[in-house]
Write a protein that holds these residues in place. Sequence first.
Motif, PDB file in Angstrom:
ATOM      1  N   ALA A   1      43.750  32.895  32.836  1.00 27.26           N
ATOM      2  CA  ALA A   1      44.821  32.732  31.850  1.00 27.26           C
ATOM      3  C   ALA A   1      46.024  33.601  32.194  1.00 27.26           C
ATOM      4  CB  ALA A   1      44.294  33.073  30.457  1.00 27.26           C
ATOM      5  N   LEU A   2      45.769  34.808  32.665  1.00 28.54           N
ATOM      6  CA  LEU A   2      46.857  35.727  32.993  1.00 28.54           C
ATOM      7  C   LEU A   2      47.609  35.294  34.250  1.00 28.54           C
ATOM      8  CD1 LEU A   2      45.136  39.184  32.347  1.00 28.54           C
ATOM      9  CD2 LEU A   2      47.151  38.316  31.152  1.00 28.54           C
ATOM     10  N   LEU A   3      46.873  35.040  35.335  1.00 28.88           N
ATOM     11  CA  LEU A   3      47.497  34.820  36.637  1.00 28.88           C
ATOM     12  C   LEU A   3      47.984  33.390  36.855  1.00 28.88           C
ATOM     13  CD1 LEU A   3      46.274  37.627  37.004  1.00 28.88           C
ATOM     14  CD2 LEU A   3      45.750  37.018  39.362  1.00 28.88           C
TER      15      LEU A   3
ATOM     16  N   ALA B   1      41.924  38.648  52.531  1.00 24.86           N
ATOM     17  CA  ALA B   1      42.734  37.490  52.888  1.00 24.86           C
ATOM     18  C   ALA B   1      43.641  37.089  51.728  1.00 24.86           C
ATOM     19  CB  ALA B   1      41.848  36.315  53.293  1.00 24.86           C
ATOM     20  N   LYS B   2      43.139  37.166  50.501  1.00 25.14           N
ATOM     21  CA  LYS B   2      43.933  36.793  49.332  1.00 25.14           C
ATOM     22  C   LYS B   2      45.070  37.783  49.072  1.00 25.14           C
ATOM     23  CE  LYS B   2      41.404  33.220  48.235  1.00 25.14           C
ATOM     24  NZ  LYS B   2      41.959  31.844  48.382  1.00 25.14           N
ATOM     25  N   LEU B   3      44.872  39.055  49.429  1.00 28.05           N
ATOM     26  CA  LEU B   3      45.896  40.067  49.183  1.00 28.05           C
ATOM     27  C   LEU B   3      47.051  39.964  50.171  1.00 28.05           C
ATOM     28  CD1 LEU B   3      43.686  43.189  48.379  1.00 28.05           C
ATOM     29  CD2 LEU B   3      45.229  42.005  46.804  1.00 28.05           C
ATOM     30  N   ARG B   4      46.820  39.359  51.337  1.00 26.82           N
ATOM     31  CA  ARG B   4      47.881  39.135  52.342  1.00 26.82           C
ATOM     32  C   ARG B   4      48.639  40.424  52.670  1.00 26.82           C
ATOM     33  NH1 ARG B   4      47.636  34.457  49.163  1.00 26.82           N
ATOM     34  NH2 ARG B   4      47.468  32.512  50.364  1.00 26.82           N
ATOM     35  N   LEU B   5      47.894  41.421  53.108  1.00 30.44           N
ATOM     36  CA  LEU B   5      48.472  42.735  53.375  1.00 30.44           C
ATOM     37  C   LEU B   5      49.236  42.766  54.689  1.00 30.44           C
ATOM     38  CD1 LEU B   5      45.475  45.011  52.327  1.00 30.44           C
ATOM     39  CD2 LEU B   5      47.400  44.228  50.933  1.00 30.44           C
TER      40      LEU B   5
ATOM     41  N   GLU C   1      45.546  30.992  42.635  1.00 33.04           N
ATOM     42  CA  GLU C   1      44.344  30.507  43.319  1.00 33.04           C
ATOM     43  C   GLU C   1      43.111  31.081  42.648  1.00 33.04           C
ATOM     44  OE1 GLU C   1      45.914  30.057  47.956  1.00 33.04           O
ATOM     45  OE2 GLU C   1      44.710  31.781  47.373  1.00 33.04           O
ATOM     46  N   ALA C   2      42.054  30.299  42.619  1.00 32.72           N
ATOM     47  CA  ALA C   2      40.758  30.779  42.131  1.00 32.72           C
ATOM     48  C   ALA C   2      39.670  30.170  43.012  1.00 32.72           C
ATOM     49  CB  ALA C   2      40.539  30.396  40.669  1.00 32.72           C
ATOM     50  N   CYS C   3      38.784  31.018  43.498  1.00 30.27           N
ATOM     51  CA  CYS C   3      37.684  30.516  44.332  1.00 30.27           C
ATOM     52  C   CYS C   3      36.411  31.273  43.999  1.00 30.27           C
ATOM     53  CB  CYS C   3      38.016  30.661  45.822  1.00 30.27           C
ATOM     54  SG  CYS C   3      38.047  32.366  46.409  1.00 30.27           S
ATOM     55  N   GLN C   4      35.298  30.660  44.336  1.00 31.69           N
ATOM     56  CA  GLN C   4      34.007  31.312  44.142  1.00 31.69           C
ATOM     57  C   GLN C   4      33.424  31.669  45.499  1.00 31.69           C
ATOM     58  OE1 GLN C   4      30.317  29.157  43.292  1.00 31.69           O
ATOM     59  NE2 GLN C   4      30.170  30.306  41.379  1.00 31.69           N
ATOM     60  N   VAL C   5      32.988  32.914  45.646  1.00 33.67           N
ATOM     61  CA  VAL C   5      32.334  33.367  46.874  1.00 33.67           C
ATOM     62  C   VAL C   5      30.838  33.463  46.595  1.00 33.67           C
ATOM     63  CG1 VAL C   5      32.199  35.177  48.621  1.00 33.67           C
ATOM     64  CG2 VAL C   5      34.390  34.667  47.531  1.00 33.67           C
TER      65      VAL C   5
ATOM     66  N   VAL D   1      40.268  35.578  41.693  1.00 31.54           N
ATOM     67  CA  VAL D   1      41.470  34.986  41.112  1.00 31.54           C
ATOM     68  C   VAL D   1      42.667  35.746  41.671  1.00 31.54           C
ATOM     69  CG1 VAL D   1      42.694  34.428  38.987  1.00 31.54           C
ATOM     70  CG2 VAL D   1      40.178  34.415  39.026  1.00 31.54           C
ATOM     71  N   SER D   2      43.627  35.015  42.222  1.00 27.73           N
ATOM     72  CA  SER D   2      44.753  35.688  42.861  1.00 27.73           C
ATOM     73  C   SER D   2      46.059  34.945  42.581  1.00 27.73           C
ATOM     74  CB  SER D   2      44.534  35.799  44.373  1.00 27.73           C
ATOM     75  OG  SER D   2      44.339  34.515  44.944  1.00 27.73           O
ATOM     76  N   ALA D   3      47.153  35.670  42.671  1.00 26.88           N
ATOM     77  CA  ALA D   3      48.489  35.102  42.468  1.00 26.88           C
ATOM     78  C   ALA D   3      49.514  36.155  42.852  1.00 26.88           C
ATOM     79  CB  ALA D   3      48.690  34.656  41.023  1.00 26.88           C
ATOM     80  N   ARG D   4      50.768  35.740  42.855  1.00 25.80           N
ATOM     81  CA  ARG D   4      51.872  36.660  43.141  1.00 25.80           C
ATOM     82  C   ARG D   4      52.866  36.586  41.988  1.00 25.80           C
ATOM     83  NH1 ARG D   4      56.246  36.285  48.169  1.00 25.80           N
ATOM     84  NH2 ARG D   4      57.544  38.043  47.483  1.00 25.80           N
ATOM     85  N   GLY D   5      53.425  37.731  41.625  1.00 21.42           N
ATOM     86  CA  GLY D   5      54.421  37.754  40.570  1.00 21.42           C
ATOM     87  C   GLY D   5      55.600  36.871  40.893  1.00 21.42           C
ATOM     88  N   ALA D   6      56.106  36.176  39.908  1.00 20.82           N
ATOM     89  CA  ALA D   6      57.180  35.194  40.123  1.00 20.82           C
ATOM     90  C   ALA D   6      58.568  35.760  39.932  1.00 20.82           C
ATOM     91  CB  ALA D   6      56.994  34.010  39.173  1.00 20.82           C
ATOM     92  N   GLY D   7      58.685  37.115  39.915  1.00 23.01           N
ATOM     93  CA  GLY D   7      59.980  37.731  39.715  1.00 23.01           C
ATOM     94  C   GLY D   7      60.989  37.311  40.756  1.00 23.01           C
ATOM     95  N   GLY D   8      62.274  37.341  40.403  1.00 20.55           N
ATOM     96  CA  GLY D   8      63.328  36.916  41.326  1.00 20.55           C
ATOM     97  C   GLY D   8      63.457  37.864  42.489  1.00 20.55           C
ATOM     98  N   GLU D   9      64.164  37.425  43.526  1.00 19.74           N
ATOM     99  CA  GLU D   9      64.342  38.234  44.721  1.00 19.74           C
ATOM    100  C   GLU D   9      65.078  39.540  44.423  1.00 19.74           C
ATOM    101  OE1 GLU D   9      62.121  35.819  46.794  1.00 19.74           O
ATOM    102  OE2 GLU D   9      63.063  37.595  47.666  1.00 19.74           O
TER     103      GLU D   9
END
Length: 449
Positions: free
Chosen positions: A399-401, A281-285, A410-414, A437-445
Amino acid sequence: MRKVTIIGAGPGNPDLLSRAALDAIDIADVVIGAHRALAGIDVPPDVVRCELVKTADIVAALTDAASWQRAVVVMTGDVGLFSGARRLVEALSGNAQVDVRVIPGISSASYLAARLARPWQDWRFASAHGVACDIVAEGERAGELFLVTSGGEDPSRLSGELVQAGFGDARVTVAERLSYPDERIICATASEIAGQTFDDLNVMLIDFAGGAGSPAGSSAASEAPAGASAPAATSSVVDSAGASRAASSRWPYASSGIPDELFIRGDVPMTKQEVRAVALAKLRLTATDTVWDVGAGTGSVSIEAALVARAGSVWAVERNATGVRLIRENADAFGCGNVYAVPGVAPEALAKLPVPDAVFVGGSAGELPSIVEAALEKNSQVRLCVPCVTIETLTEACALLSGSRFKGFEACQVSAARAEAVGSHHLMKAQNPVFLVSARGAGGEGGAR
């Protein structure tokens, strides 16, 4: 450095070979392929010609022939659609003295779509060639399915199964000997296809919503002779995002979270069922995504991702040889021909992988920053999900994401518990908690991709 060029030859007619493929053949020392793949190709007389099919035989031939510098391996169809190219790339990837290049060809799917004068970006893809195919489960998902078959009996047999399950009105297109002079394309209902016989070289297109090659509602079969187009029809979209989870006979459901016991397992770590479901779900494939599974273990996440991204590809990077074997065995067991096992250590093993849409870092061996950097260099808007078992990994991942190069942190505990029988009662037994821990790169379009 010696060069191996893997070529997609198209459906069969040599006239469909690309200019790049012909150029590679012209300068080759050795040309290898199945008899049908090489038929009609003009191989220079001074070039060694080997008719081989199995990956092990091809690798052995390349190993034994010490005199060659430029080898070409010809694969029928396209190298990215249920092709033997995957296994060959894996087998050659560990040889530092060989540079592998892949040249795509015209797939039977794109060729058929052109013959029917219709788009094919919304089709699902599956194979019944040497693997089990739950055609009834596919029917329950609706939409359009392109199916690679394994012989002349498959269209009749599979159509018969559809009829028995109440899908007799599904529109079925059977395409025989595509691109050859005796090409034949039959468009009918499943009820009409069942009981017919076909050439061994065939593929199928099934529209479970009606209109697979004939106007919706038509009950008469139609045939498109070579050089003509079959009747066009409306296409069916699985969903607005293009996501579609492919059915597998081992797991014929649309939901994530395959039970752990369905995977072939050894002593290699495996991401557990509940964690996998949340991670997917976090990967949103989507159906066409390219996915990296870094530190893939047994390949459980790779399989789940491949069943979603059936028209994409999953690259499972694993340093443990036993893990690489289990990944391949699980991919075969679930019929996931789009899973590529990559032996090696990250981040070095990531350099030659295709640009990822999503990355799951199941194991980093202390190289998480380098792995994240490698993903961002390929795609500045990549989606990442990092499972963390230890507090140290959690701290590093957060720290990275959560930094400026990412958005949607986002960060959640399962924390899951499973019931276990104790005598006549059941007690809940807790599983180890895992942070995601999940996130998406903020690079421009206009960034990578």
